[in-house]
Design an enzyme around this catalytic site. Structure first.
Site, PDB file in Angstrom:
ATOM      1  N   GLU A 186      57.535  41.086 -22.706  1.00 49.85           N
ATOM      2  CA  GLU A 186      56.713  40.273 -21.808  1.00 49.85           C
ATOM      3  C   GLU A 186      57.209  40.267 -20.358  1.00 49.85           C
ATOM      4  O   GLU A 186      57.632  39.228 -19.836  1.00 49.85           O
ATOM      5  CB  GLU A 186      56.620  38.836 -22.325  1.00 49.85           C
ATOM      6  CG  GLU A 186      56.056  38.730 -23.722  1.00 49.85           C
ATOM      7  CD  GLU A 186      55.713  37.299 -24.132  1.00 49.85           C
ATOM      8  OE1 GLU A 186      56.047  36.364 -23.374  1.00 49.85           O
ATOM      9  OE2 GLU A 186      55.106  37.113 -25.193  1.00 49.85           O
ATOM     10  N   HIS A 245      64.975  40.687 -23.787  1.00 41.63           N
ATOM     11  CA  HIS A 245      64.157  39.491 -24.004  1.00 41.63           C
ATOM     12  C   HIS A 245      64.723  38.395 -23.101  1.00 41.63           C
ATOM     13  O   HIS A 245      65.220  37.382 -23.560  1.00 41.63           O
ATOM     14  CB  HIS A 245      64.157  39.103 -25.486  1.00 41.63           C
ATOM     15  CG  HIS A 245      62.984  38.264 -25.908  1.00 41.63           C
ATOM     16  ND1 HIS A 245      62.157  38.590 -26.981  1.00 41.63           N
ATOM     17  CD2 HIS A 245      62.499  37.110 -25.417  1.00 41.63           C
ATOM     18  CE1 HIS A 245      61.224  37.661 -27.121  1.00 41.63           C
ATOM     19  NE2 HIS A 245      61.408  36.741 -26.194  1.00 41.63           N
ATOM     20  N   ARG A 265      62.154  42.159 -36.008  1.00 42.87           N
ATOM     21  CA  ARG A 265      62.268  42.418 -34.570  1.00 42.87           C
ATOM     22  C   ARG A 265      63.244  41.414 -33.962  1.00 42.87           C
ATOM     23  O   ARG A 265      63.001  40.210 -34.022  1.00 42.87           O
ATOM     24  CB  ARG A 265      60.897  42.293 -33.909  1.00 42.87           C
ATOM     25  CG  ARG A 265      60.927  42.432 -32.409  1.00 42.87           C
ATOM     26  CD  ARG A 265      59.516  42.413 -31.792  1.00 42.87           C
ATOM     27  NE  ARG A 265      59.617  42.454 -30.354  1.00 42.87           N
ATOM     28  CZ  ARG A 265      59.313  41.434 -29.549  1.00 42.87           C
ATOM     29  NH1 ARG A 265      58.837  40.309 -30.020  1.00 42.87           N
ATOM     30  NH2 ARG A 265      59.470  41.553 -28.249  1.00 42.87           N
TER      31      ARG A 265
HETATM   32  C1  FCB Z   1      56.666  34.339 -26.072  1.00 46.24           C
HETATM   33  C2  FCB Z   1      58.130  34.725 -26.049  1.00 46.24           C
HETATM   34  C3  FCB Z   1      58.924  34.188 -27.201  1.00 46.24           C
HETATM   35  C4  FCB Z   1      58.499  32.778 -27.549  1.00 46.24           C
HETATM   36  C5  FCB Z   1      57.019  32.708 -27.744  1.00 46.24           C
HETATM   37  C6  FCB Z   1      56.512  31.350 -28.169  1.00 46.24           C
HETATM   38  O1  FCB Z   1      56.178  34.301 -24.767  1.00 46.24           O
HETATM   39  O2  FCB Z   1      58.248  36.126 -26.047  1.00 46.24           O
HETATM   40  O3  FCB Z   1      60.282  34.276 -26.892  1.00 46.24           O
HETATM   41  O4  FCB Z   1      58.938  31.898 -26.583  1.00 46.24           O
HETATM   42  O5  FCB Z   1      56.370  33.073 -26.565  1.00 46.24           O
END
Ligand code: FCB
Length: 477
Positions: free
Chosen positions: A181, A136, A92
């Protein structure tokens, strides 16, 4: 990996009956463009909000930036070989929006697309399935200058960009995640401001959350129309939220945080509505006037899977007069309208991020999504831990990280036994990288990165994970 034939560092796999995962289970690792690529000004790439933010004084630990990161842009074929040595069957990664569409509008940048085409071809040549995340967190800076995610137009720009990526790579990428996220993009980016673009306005954070989801829905519709075979989904970071005590006041605190952290996204995306209690909690912050007729139908456009990132649990308690907020990412305005809820630590073991280690919370999270929201296949699109690592005699032994993976894979297996249609697990992360506001001070990788020489050293957790993949399971304890 230097020596793929070497035995696992910990003997747990050697004994007892196996906890076997279903046939075809996807075993992968995850990364994100800004965290690993570097080459920030090469190949026609223009700045994203993270370039701007990380170059501002005092926003990241020690002023670290992603300018060079893991130099993956130049070392990509070696990194794919590393993945193949670990036996990963999926990878991914995210596409950097300003690399493939400089400035966030207009024509594609062929040189940027070519990089991802080479990456995808390299993966396929090694039998590794590419899993592409469109966003992202690296919004092109001009789109932020035009209002960023609080501006409705950004959702449309995102769908155009999604189309451009699908046109270029859709013939060889079977799985797409739209957003990673969105809670972090909205509430850390525009609420507390500890993430790029570093703004702090409660109503803007809520608006950003809505427009991120609108962009997701529009992108799904565009991708569905042009790539009907593709598997489409979103990745949410979900947390069980537990009241610190049995008191009704603590239960109320947990309800409020659960609404903001989880249901703010789960309900619109999977049920087509904002929860009524969330809207009531946010009454002082926004009247939701930014939500237009038809938005929720777009946002809830059917998906093929749901990605879940799981790291820890929130334990919360009712407000106490004068109490201090805790860790940086819980800064008050990450939780609009519920700033005074206290985040409580229980004294259980934590990672180097100070996040409590709570593998049962993964089972709870998976079961909840399946029970309350959807029958769709679920994927753990991130799970992992930061610990301090040391290179000793050319090796990195990371028993704490290995134990974290082990416990969470057992939890994943328990969820499958309980009937959750979990189809894959992506470790965060393939290699140490730029951990956002923490810069390079937090190491999440299965592979150690020496940032001076860019040497990669698979840690013992990587050798262990390779063995788990080979067996498609773990020994029962
Ligand atoms: C998540 C993020 C990733 C990384 C991890 C530890 O929130 O998606 O990029 O920072 O945490």
């Amino acid at each position: 990996m230097s020596n793929p034939a070497s035995p696992p560092a910990v003997g747990v796999l050697d004994q007892g009956p196996e906890l076997t995962f279903p046939p075809g289970f996807r075993w992968g690792a995850a990364t994100a463009a800004y965290q690993i690529e570097g080459a920030a000004t090469e190949g026609g790439r223009t700045p994203s909000i993270w370039d701007t933010f990380s170059h501002l004084e005092g926003r990241t630990v020690a002023g670290h930036t992603g300018d060079v990161a893991c130099d993956h842009y130049h070392r990509m074929p070696d990194d794919v070989r590393l993945m193949a040595d670990l036996g990963l069957n999926s990878y991914r990664f995210s596409v950097s929006w300003p690399r493939v569409q400089p400035g966030g509008a207009g024509a594609a940048n062929q040189e940027g697309l070519d990089f991802y085409r080479r990456l995808v071809d390299e993966l396929l040549a090694h039998g590794i399935e590419p899993w592409l995340t469109l966003y992202h967190w690296d919004l092109p800076q001009p789109l932020e200058d035009a209002g960023g995610w609080p501006a409705r137009d950004t959702a449309g720009r995102f769908a155009d960009y999604a189309q451009l990526v699908a046109d270029a790579l859709g013939d060889r990428v079977p799985s797409f995640t739209t957003l990673n996220e969105p809670w972090c993009s909205a509430f850390l980016g525009y609420g507390s401001g500890v993430h790029a673009p570093g703004r702090s306005d409660r109503a803007d954070a809520v608006r950003a959350g809505h427009h991120l989801m609108l962009g997701h829905g529009l992108a799904v519709q565009a991708l569905r129309a042009s790539r009907p075979q593709a598997q489409l989904g979103i990745t949410l970071n979900l947390y069980p939220v537990t009241p610190a005590t049995r008191s009704p006041a603590d239960a109320e605190a947990a309800r409020r945080i659960d609404a903001l952290a989880n249901r703010f996204f789960l309900d619109p995306v999977l049920r087509g509505a904002y929860p009524a209690d969330l809207k009531a909690d946010l009454r002082q912050v926004t009247d939701f006037g930014h939500v237009r007729d038809g938005d929720l139908a777009v946002i809830s456009t059917p998906l093929d899977m749901v990605g879940i990132n799981y790291y820890s649990r929130h334990v919360v308690a009712a407000p106490v007069e004068g109490a201090e907020p805790e860790a940086y990412w819980r800064a008050p305005s990450s939780w609009p309208g519920s700033e005074d809820v206290r985040f409580v630590t229980r004294g259980v073991p934590v990672t180097d991020m100070d996040w409590e280690i709570d593998a049962p919370g993964l089972v709870e999270t998976l079961e909840r999504v399946h029970r309350d929201y959807t029958d769709l296949p679920l994927y753990i699109t991130e799970n992992g831990s930061a610990f301090v690592d040391a290179v000793v005699g050319g090796r990195v032994d990371d028993p704490d990280r290995l134990a974290y993976f082990d416990a969470h894979l057992r939890a994943a297996h328990a969820a499958i036994r309980a009937g959750v249609p979990l189809r894959g697990y992506f470790a965060w992360s393939l290699m140490d990288n730029f951990e956002w506001a923490w810069g390079y001070t937090k190491r999440f990788g299965m592979v150690y990165v020496d940032y001076d020489s860019q040497t990669r050293i698979p840690k013992s957790s990587a050798r262990w994970f390779a063995e788990v993949i080979r067996r498609n399971g773990l020994a029962a304890q």
